[in-house]
Design a protein around this motif. Sequence first.
Motif, PDB file in Angstrom:
ATOM      1  N   PHE A 264      16.769 -28.765  30.713  1.00 27.53           N
ATOM      2  CA  PHE A 264      16.995 -28.620  32.321  1.00 27.53           C
ATOM      3  C   PHE A 264      16.383 -30.091  32.494  1.00 27.53           C
ATOM      4  CE2 PHE A 264      15.112 -26.860  36.248  1.00 27.53           C
ATOM      5  CZ  PHE A 264      16.294 -26.975  37.154  1.00 27.53           C
ATOM      6  N   GLU A 265      17.581 -30.688  33.126  1.00 24.47           N
ATOM      7  CA  GLU A 265      17.462 -32.112  33.628  1.00 24.47           C
ATOM      8  C   GLU A 265      16.448 -32.209  34.747  1.00 24.47           C
ATOM      9  OE1 GLU A 265      21.340 -33.856  34.042  1.00 24.47           O
ATOM     10  OE2 GLU A 265      21.836 -33.965  31.996  1.00 24.47           O
ATOM     11  N   LEU A 266      16.360 -31.282  35.431  1.00 25.12           N
ATOM     12  CA  LEU A 266      15.489 -31.624  36.576  1.00 25.12           C
ATOM     13  C   LEU A 266      13.967 -31.376  36.250  1.00 25.12           C
ATOM     14  CD1 LEU A 266      17.652 -30.117  39.381  1.00 25.12           C
ATOM     15  CD2 LEU A 266      17.300 -32.426  38.789  1.00 25.12           C
ATOM     16  N   ASP A 267      13.831 -30.908  34.979  1.00 22.88           N
ATOM     17  CA  ASP A 267      12.566 -30.697  34.497  1.00 22.88           C
ATOM     18  C   ASP A 267      12.119 -30.571  33.101  1.00 22.88           C
ATOM     19  OD1 ASP A 267       9.757 -29.392  34.388  1.00 22.88           O
ATOM     20  OD2 ASP A 267      10.600 -27.426  34.284  1.00 22.88           O
ATOM     21  N   VAL A 268      12.464 -32.192  32.698  1.00 25.70           N
ATOM     22  CA  VAL A 268      12.366 -32.292  31.245  1.00 25.70           C
ATOM     23  C   VAL A 268      11.326 -33.251  30.840  1.00 25.70           C
ATOM     24  CG1 VAL A 268      14.785 -32.084  31.124  1.00 25.70           C
ATOM     25  CG2 VAL A 268      13.955 -34.134  31.929  1.00 25.70           C
ATOM     26  N   ALA A 269      10.353 -33.637  31.818  1.00 28.07           N
ATOM     27  CA  ALA A 269       8.913 -34.175  31.304  1.00 28.07           C
ATOM     28  C   ALA A 269       8.140 -33.558  30.440  1.00 28.07           C
ATOM     29  CB  ALA A 269       8.269 -34.616  32.558  1.00 28.07           C
TER      30      ALA A 269
ATOM     31  N   ALA B 279      20.409 -24.938  41.159  1.00 31.27           N
ATOM     32  CA  ALA B 279      19.699 -24.433  39.561  1.00 31.27           C
ATOM     33  C   ALA B 279      18.909 -23.231  39.876  1.00 31.27           C
ATOM     34  CB  ALA B 279      19.039 -25.910  39.390  1.00 31.27           C
ATOM     35  N   LEU B 280      18.206 -23.038  40.693  1.00 32.46           N
ATOM     36  CA  LEU B 280      17.253 -21.852  40.828  1.00 32.46           C
ATOM     37  C   LEU B 280      18.108 -20.618  40.784  1.00 32.46           C
ATOM     38  CD1 LEU B 280      14.497 -20.640  41.429  1.00 32.46           C
ATOM     39  CD2 LEU B 280      15.193 -20.680  43.821  1.00 32.46           C
ATOM     40  N   LEU B 281      19.293 -20.743  41.483  1.00 33.15           N
ATOM     41  CA  LEU B 281      20.050 -19.496  41.633  1.00 33.15           C
ATOM     42  C   LEU B 281      20.744 -19.155  40.147  1.00 33.15           C
ATOM     43  CD1 LEU B 281      19.538 -19.531  44.423  1.00 33.15           C
ATOM     44  CD2 LEU B 281      21.812 -19.024  45.121  1.00 33.15           C
TER      45      LEU B 281
END
Length: 458
Positions: free
Chosen positions: A100-105, A314-316
């Motif tokens: 997931f590019e918006l949560d990859v840390a 992305a959430l949906l």
Amino acid sequence: MTTAPSILRNDAPLSPEAAALATGPAEHPLHPAHTPTGQLAFGVFFQGVNSSTIWRLPSSGDQVAWESFASLARAAERGRFAAFFLGEGLRLREHRGVPFELDVAGRPDAQTLLAALAGVTENIGLVATQNTTYNDPVDLARRLQTLDLLSGGRAGWNIVTTDNAWTGENFRRGGYLDHADRYTHAGAFVRVAEQYWRGERIAHEGAHYSVRAQGDLPRSAQGRPVLFQAGASPAGQDFAARSADVVFSPHGTLETAAEFRRSIVERTVAAGRDPGSVKILPGAEIILAPTEAEAEEKVHWVRDLQIGPEQAIALLEQYWGRDLSDFDPDGPLPDVPPEVVESGVTRGAGFQFAKAEELTRAWREEAAEKGQSILEFARARAGARRGTFTGSYDAVAERLVEFARLGAIDGLNITPWLIPSGLDDIVDHLIPRLQERGVYPAEYAGPTLRENLGLPPL
């Protein structure tokens, strides 16, 4: 600051809302076996980049930089927080089959980082989430006890369980646990760890492993690491009642928190423990401002930064299981059926087990009734998934006083919406008001985590 009005004093009558939830006399308002302490302890949860942490602002800190962790820990210690808590991520969350590019840390190893923080802090507890499925009990117990010794009795262990094969692909064992066995396995794991901490000879024969070992380290200043647990299911509550010192709960309203307190007390007594043995610290987000109007405006600002158009779509997609990029974030929720039956753990624990068809139908109806776009709905859902305390400094203080005096909670585990400065309003404005009202400590009770959580000595 002026003296608080009399209704906010710790000896004042409960508000009508709190009084309606009380079922017993003043000394035992929620359960006849439980006496509230009337005190609150705070923990801070450094979660990593996710839908609750703003990473778009120039003031947003690096989520894996030492200074971000150290600054937040120092701020928490300035506010007499009891604990600094690190989450665990054993595998990157995926979005439609890819990271997931918006949560990859990534998240640095918790115990390594906490050992470093022990050297730059003096009183705050250091709590690591560690999984019972993908660790060995004696090895983990020894590492936790080492942290407890090095920190002078400030270590804690948040016990989590995992049973899915997706996470297990990162480990040689794989996802070998049946879902129903996860707490049975965890219970045996904790018993072995406790034997190690007591310096006993261990001879364990179990369904998943056998152990022959001997505890070889001295007891710490608090005896052993403090045990935390975060499961809210009936099985998770039973596990906490048998084994935990502290339970993290998802209950942010006074009513649900009161119900959870009753449940934990009943299960703790049934397990043969003192009714106050398990402290309850719900997870929480706190958004503050000088006035109610300013706080409402600030909430909208925070939500706008937490959830942008990309995050909303992305959430949906996590629940629909299909590409929704053609849908306008400012338009209505998608009128197409989901392509999945049940959301899986690859999308993150928060999405797991959701019945996609039922959920998406209910969401469409809810958004239509409220006149919400995709973006508006996603922002509202982001706040609803967390226990959120928002309002003026005084209003939030008043609300927390009621939680404390009713005995619904023993504190909060706070997720800052901004790293590393997200605790400043809490430390500078909320905590002084709680201290005035007599529900929050002016100084640390002692040098150990057990003492600062109000737990009895071992």
